[in-house]
Design an enzyme around this catalytic site. Sequence first.
Site, short mmCIF file in Angstrom:
data_model
loop_
_atom_site.label_atom_id
_atom_site.label_comp_id
_atom_site.label_asym_id
_atom_site.label_seq_id
_atom_site.Cartn_x
_atom_site.Cartn_y
_atom_site.Cartn_z
N PRO A 285 1.23 16.57 11.21
CA PRO A 285 1.47 17.86 10.55
C PRO A 285 2.06 17.66 9.15
CG PRO A 285 3.19 17.39 12.16
CD PRO A 285 2.16 16.31 12.31
N ASP B 167 4.23 20.27 7.99
CA ASP B 167 5.21 21.37 7.93
C ASP B 167 6.48 21.00 7.16
OD1 ASP B 167 5.49 19.64 10.24
OD2 ASP B 167 7.17 20.88 10.80
N LEU B 168 6.91 19.74 7.27
CA LEU B 168 8.16 19.35 6.58
C LEU B 168 7.92 19.22 5.07
CD1 LEU B 168 9.56 16.71 9.10
CD2 LEU B 168 10.11 19.14 8.91
N ARG C 201 -4.35 10.09 3.89
CA ARG C 201 -3.17 10.90 4.12
C ARG C 201 -2.43 11.17 2.81
NH1 ARG C 201 -0.40 14.30 7.61
NH2 ARG C 201 1.84 14.09 7.31
N CYS D 69 -5.54 7.90 8.95
CA CYS D 69 -5.76 7.34 10.29
C CYS D 69 -5.60 8.43 11.36
CB CYS D 69 -4.76 6.23 10.56
SG CYS D 69 -5.24 4.69 9.78
N LYS E 192 0.85 -1.21 0.00
CA LYS E 192 0.00 0.00 0.00
C LYS E 192 0.88 1.25 0.00
CE LYS E 192 -1.84 1.60 4.04
NZ LYS E 192 -1.61 3.03 4.29
C1 EPZ Z 1 3.74 7.18 6.29
O1 EPZ Z 1 2.92 8.18 6.86
C2 EPZ Z 1 2.86 5.95 6.16
N1 EPZ Z 1 1.76 6.23 5.27
C3 EPZ Z 1 2.33 5.55 7.55
O2 EPZ Z 1 1.58 4.35 7.39
C4 EPZ Z 1 3.52 5.27 8.45
O3 EPZ Z 1 3.03 5.00 9.76
C5 EPZ Z 1 4.44 6.49 8.50
O4 EPZ Z 1 4.84 6.86 7.16
C6 EPZ Z 1 5.70 6.24 9.30
O5 EPZ Z 1 6.39 5.15 8.79
C7 EPZ Z 1 1.96 6.17 3.92
O6 EPZ Z 1 3.06 5.93 3.45
C8 EPZ Z 1 0.77 6.42 3.06
P1 EPZ Z 1 5.70 10.47 8.47
P2 EPZ Z 1 3.43 9.71 6.95
O7 EPZ Z 1 5.61 11.75 7.76
O8 EPZ Z 1 4.22 10.03 5.75
C9 EPZ Z 1 6.19 13.75 11.78
C10 EPZ Z 1 -0.24 2.92 7.65
O9 EPZ Z 1 -0.77 2.41 8.66
N2 EPZ Z 1 5.99 14.72 10.69
O10 EPZ Z 1 6.89 9.60 8.26
O11 EPZ Z 1 2.28 10.56 7.29
C11 EPZ Z 1 4.90 13.06 12.16
O12 EPZ Z 1 4.18 13.82 13.10
C12 EPZ Z 1 0.17 4.37 7.68
O13 EPZ Z 1 0.00 2.31 6.58
C13 EPZ Z 1 6.18 16.07 10.98
O14 EPZ Z 1 6.51 16.47 12.09
O15 EPZ Z 1 4.39 9.61 8.21
C14 EPZ Z 1 5.36 11.75 12.73
O16 EPZ Z 1 5.72 11.98 14.09
C15 EPZ Z 1 -0.14 5.05 9.00
N3 EPZ Z 1 5.99 16.98 9.97
C16 EPZ Z 1 6.65 11.45 11.97
O17 EPZ Z 1 7.01 12.68 11.31
C17 EPZ Z 1 5.64 16.58 8.70
O18 EPZ Z 1 5.52 17.45 7.81
C18 EPZ Z 1 6.50 10.37 10.94
O19 EPZ Z 1 5.52 10.76 10.04
C19 EPZ Z 1 5.45 15.20 8.44
C20 EPZ Z 1 5.64 14.29 9.46
#
Ligand code: EPZ
Length: 418
Positions: free
Chosen positions: A122, A124-125, A92, A116, A22
């Site tokens: 956020p 922001d990144l 997302r 979810c 996915k």
């Molecule tokens: C991806 O979500 C996955 N989704 C998530 O899988 C997965 O849990 C996550 O990566 C972590 O591995 C998809 O790929 C579609 P992140 P994503 O940005 O990109 C912080 C599932 O169950 N963050 O890596 O949203 C955030 O708060 C889903 O299949 C910022 O601070 O995750 C978190 O603490 C759920 N600012 C951390 O980074 C931002 O701009 C990781 O988030 C972006 C993220």
Amino acid sequence: MEKYIINGGNKLYGGVKIQTAKNSVLPILAAAVLTDEKVRILNAPHITDVKNMVKILNCLGCKSVYEGDDIIIDSSSADCFEIPRALAHELRSSVFLLGPLTARFGKAKIAYPGGCDIGLRPVDLHLSGLKRLGVKIRENNGYIECECDKLVGNEIMLDCPSVGATENIMLAAVKAEGETVIKNAAREPEIEDLQKFLNCAGCKVRGAGSGTIVVEGVKKISGVTFQPMADRIEAGTFLIAAAMCGGEITALGASGENISSLLHKLRENGCKIYAKNDKIILKREGGLVSVKSIETQPYPGFPTDLQAQMTALCCICRGQSIVTENLFETRFKYAPELRKMGADITVVDRNAFVRGCEKFNGATIVACDLRGGAALVLAALAAEGKSEVLDISHIDRGYGMFEYKLRALGADIVRVAV
Ligand code: EPZ
């Protein structure tokens, strides 16, 4: 609305074919907007998130169709750069389109993404990275608006190795003038898969998996036929199911390398595991021994997407465990549901303190997100007696043919309309 009715206690035996990932297919669907030639994604999983992403592409003017298990995307007639709230809110990965839409149209307008409810989530990144490439960004009335006449390569340092931000920036940088270096990039295998896809389409991306990704902008991006990687989280979910129920299963098509942190923990739990090439065999005969602690971390650490399933397993191990969720603020919403089944689990902030009990008792439980819902199904499969799992549409977002695959392994599970 539908629910699962599960009679627990059956051991699991046999082979399970792991679906295409996915979290690899979703960014690749976003990337398809970058070319006006056809993109064919082979053996796409039949899950709601993918169907909703296809819907979003079609609302942008792309023509995406299923041909058997493949998805063919023709973005030549794409003429819209705006994603309405209703659709963006479904998942997302709608936010992953900011980069490619800006690269293609010089503009993008997307409502804040859904997905979810596991934390603040956020963006922001994503936005600070795109700004470094010359994108002007406005946020108002719940929408993110991007504008950029010309993307220019730059060096970007991510405060945390965000998967989505890394992918979004990659999908803009491939069309930027010059070179972009993304530092502290996410290292997940799905990022490497995206790099592979982009390079098959004529892009010049290197370093995925290393933490520093270098992208050289190109003028032309071609169509491509691509088989994304297997879903390591689905594989991990089935392996944990077998560990909880007992028996012996083979996850076919998945690489043990991509979930080595999970396999290490399951061996500590007392499972016998054999992983070679694209086959992982797990056997559990004796009792389950608890692991002292599980801490979710960005790859290659323990995956947050297997945290709920592993916590359910901890609940029926002999001994105590502490599970720490370091990535998302509220990813223990399934805990009260496990308590209904007899689990001794106390959540304080980002920690779940688990005292193993003999077994789960069947109960009526409610799924609240994708992976938490999967964890409840695993608990019900291992429980004594009958359970009902409600709101299983959360689970349908990421697991295709879930009950069919589980039944083929010997589970007593049926889907019924509520
Ligand atoms: C991806 O979500 C996955 N989704 C998530 O899988 C997965 O849990 C996550 O990566 C972590 O591995 C998809 O790929 C579609 P992140 P994503 O940005 O990109 C912080 C599932 O169950 N963050 O890596 O949203 C955030 O708060 C889903 O299949 C910022 O601070 O995750 C978190 O603490 C759920 N600012 C951390 O980074 C931002 O701009 C990781 O988030 C972006 C993220």
